[in-house]
Structures are given as C-alpha cells and as structure tokens.
Design a protein around this motif. Structure first.
Motif, mmCIF file in Angstrom:
data_model
loop_
_atom_site.group_PDB
_atom_site.id
_atom_site.type_symbol
_atom_site.label_atom_id
_atom_site.label_comp_id
_atom_site.label_asym_id
_atom_site.label_seq_id
_atom_site.Cartn_x
_atom_site.Cartn_y
_atom_site.Cartn_z
ATOM 1 N N LEU A 147 58.080 18.961 57.049
ATOM 2 C CA LEU A 147 59.291 19.404 56.354
ATOM 3 C C LEU A 147 60.400 19.826 57.306
ATOM 4 N N GLU A 148 60.080 19.836 58.600
ATOM 5 C CA GLU A 148 61.056 20.239 59.619
ATOM 6 C C GLU A 148 61.632 21.622 59.310
ATOM 7 N N ASN A 149 60.733 22.534 58.916
ATOM 8 C CA ASN A 149 61.126 23.892 58.558
ATOM 9 C C ASN A 149 59.983 24.824 58.939
ATOM 10 N N LYS A 150 60.274 25.848 59.737
ATOM 11 C CA LYS A 150 59.211 26.775 60.146
ATOM 12 C C LYS A 150 58.900 27.811 59.079
ATOM 13 N N ARG A 151 59.657 27.818 58.007
ATOM 14 C CA ARG A 151 59.427 28.784 56.921
ATOM 15 C C ARG A 151 58.591 28.132 55.814
ATOM 16 N N VAL A 152 57.286 28.128 56.013
ATOM 17 C CA VAL A 152 56.364 27.622 54.996
ATOM 18 C C VAL A 152 55.255 28.646 54.818
ATOM 19 N N VAL A 153 54.724 28.727 53.614
ATOM 20 C CA VAL A 153 53.641 29.663 53.329
ATOM 21 C C VAL A 153 52.543 28.978 52.518
ATOM 22 N N THR A 154 51.344 29.525 52.644
ATOM 23 C CA THR A 154 50.228 29.050 51.840
ATOM 24 C C THR A 154 50.301 29.732 50.488
ATOM 25 N N LYS A 155 50.329 28.929 49.423
ATOM 26 C CA LYS A 155 50.354 29.478 48.071
ATOM 27 C C LYS A 155 48.953 29.497 47.452
ATOM 28 N N TYR A 156 48.159 28.445 47.750
ATOM 29 C CA TYR A 156 46.920 28.275 46.995
ATOM 30 C C TYR A 156 45.926 27.439 47.795
ATOM 31 N N MET A 157 44.661 27.816 47.700
ATOM 32 C CA MET A 157 43.544 26.970 48.141
ATOM 33 C C MET A 157 42.544 26.956 47.005
ATOM 34 N N ASN A 158 42.096 25.757 46.621
ATOM 35 C CA ASN A 158 41.108 25.715 45.542
ATOM 36 C C ASN A 158 39.721 25.973 46.098
ATOM 37 N N GLU A 159 38.728 25.649 45.332
ATOM 38 C CA GLU A 159 37.339 25.910 45.704
ATOM 39 C C GLU A 159 37.051 25.474 47.135
ATOM 40 N N ILE A 160 36.457 26.372 47.860
ATOM 41 C CA ILE A 160 36.098 26.123 49.253
ATOM 42 C C ILE A 160 34.603 25.852 49.275
ATOM 43 N N ASN A 161 34.240 24.653 49.692
ATOM 44 C CA ASN A 161 32.852 24.234 49.632
ATOM 45 C C ASN A 161 32.292 24.065 51.044
ATOM 46 N N PHE A 162 31.509 25.051 51.494
ATOM 47 C CA PHE A 162 30.841 24.938 52.788
ATOM 48 C C PHE A 162 29.624 24.035 52.605
ATOM 49 N N VAL A 163 29.628 22.888 53.271
ATOM 50 C CA VAL A 163 28.571 21.898 53.121
ATOM 51 C C VAL A 163 27.502 22.071 54.205
ATOM 52 N N SER A 164 27.943 22.364 55.414
ATOM 53 C CA SER A 164 27.026 22.608 56.525
ATOM 54 C C SER A 164 27.705 23.600 57.461
ATOM 55 N N SER A 165 27.082 23.889 58.580
ATOM 56 C CA SER A 165 27.657 24.860 59.499
ATOM 57 C C SER A 165 27.788 24.252 60.885
ATOM 58 N N ALA A 166 28.265 25.064 61.796
ATOM 59 C CA ALA A 166 28.379 24.666 63.193
ATOM 60 C C ALA A 166 27.823 25.801 64.039
ATOM 61 N N GLU A 167 27.375 25.446 65.222
ATOM 62 C CA GLU A 167 26.777 26.419 66.126
ATOM 63 C C GLU A 167 27.575 26.463 67.424
ATOM 64 N N GLN A 168 27.298 27.483 68.210
ATOM 65 C CA GLN A 168 27.966 27.604 69.496
ATOM 66 C C GLN A 168 27.807 26.314 70.296
ATOM 67 N N GLY A 169 28.911 25.859 70.872
ATOM 68 C CA GLY A 169 28.896 24.637 71.663
ATOM 69 C C GLY A 169 29.291 23.398 70.888
ATOM 70 N N ASP A 170 29.219 23.457 69.553
ATOM 71 C CA ASP A 170 29.651 22.312 68.741
ATOM 72 C C ASP A 170 31.163 22.138 68.856
ATOM 73 N N ILE A 171 31.600 20.924 68.666
ATOM 74 C CA ILE A 171 33.026 20.613 68.598
ATOM 75 C C ILE A 171 33.297 20.170 67.171
ATOM 76 N N ILE A 172 34.262 20.817 66.550
ATOM 77 C CA ILE A 172 34.628 20.434 65.186
ATOM 78 C C ILE A 172 36.032 19.846 65.200
ATOM 79 N N GLU A 173 36.341 19.089 64.170
ATOM 80 C CA GLU A 173 37.697 18.552 64.029
ATOM 81 C C GLU A 173 38.185 18.809 62.618
ATOM 82 N N ILE A 174 39.490 19.097 62.521
ATOM 83 C CA ILE A 174 40.110 19.458 61.253
ATOM 84 C C ILE A 174 41.008 18.310 60.814
#
Length: 132
Positions: free
Chosen positions: A41-68
C-alpha cells in the motif's frame, strides 16, 4: 503462496516444552503481515484488525528454520485480507495456518483510509515504471 521470511529457532524462542513458543510465532506473523501490507500500500500506517482461527498443526524445535508465507486473498476499500502459512523449511511440514488476517490502511488522522489498490504490485515493477 510466496514465502518471504525465514527465521532460525533459537533458545530464546522456546516455551517450557522446548518447542517454539506460539506467542513468538504470532508476533513474527503479525510483523510479516504489516511489512507486506506496508510495501503493497506504500503506507507505513497500517494496523492488524483481525486474525481468524489460528491452527497450530505442528511445532518447531531449536535449530529448525521456518519460513513465513503470505498471500493476498482480497482487496477491500481500506483493507487487505491475507492468508498465512508457516512451515518448517527443511521438512516442509506446516506449523501454522491462518486463513484470514485483515490489515487496515490508515490515514494521517489514524482512521481507516481508502488505499486505491486493486492488485498485487511488485517493487521491481514500480521502479521500472518510474524510470519511464
């Protein structure tokens, strides 16, 4: 889905079970969503309004590399709706999925403001068009 950010799981990111602390992961997701929308949006003024259900499927351990991964699901008048997936880079196992994150564009007055965008824009394309 485009995966933009990688994180290396360090000791300070762990919960008492020695796996990735969910609150830390949610903070990373929120930051990634804000950065993505700020660039779109080329605008630094943005906010989070809502996140729906957060579903943790698995986990990560020390040393793992995750990507978003983030993708735009919908362009609203003053908002962008995103989807997010976080996965283990090495195993490709999904760690978390969030189907709906709504980020709102704000004006200088701090109130929702129309952004005028209707499609994904890449910075390289903006740079190329400004040279013309």
């Amino acid at each position: 889905m485009r995966f933009h950010t990688r994180k290396w799981i360090k000791p300070e990111d762990l919960n008492p079970n020695q796996t990735l602390f969910g609150g830390k992961l949610l903070a990373w997701i929120d930051e990634e969503a804000a950065l993505y929308v700020t660039i779109q949006l080329e605008n630094k003024r943005v906010v989070t309004k809502y996140m729906n259900e957060i579903n943790f499927v698995s986990s990560a351990e020390q040393g793992d590399i995750i990507e978003i991964g983030i993708e735009v699901v919908k362009f609203g008048k003053t908002s962008l709706t995103l989807a997010c997936e976080v996965r283990n880079k090495m195993t490709r196992k999904t760690i978390i999925k969030i189907d709906k994150i709504i980020m709102v564009n704000l004006g200088e007055d701090g109130k929702p403001s129309p952004h005028g965008k209707t499609k994904i824009e890449f910075v390289k394309d903006r740079l190329n068009s400004s040279k013309s």
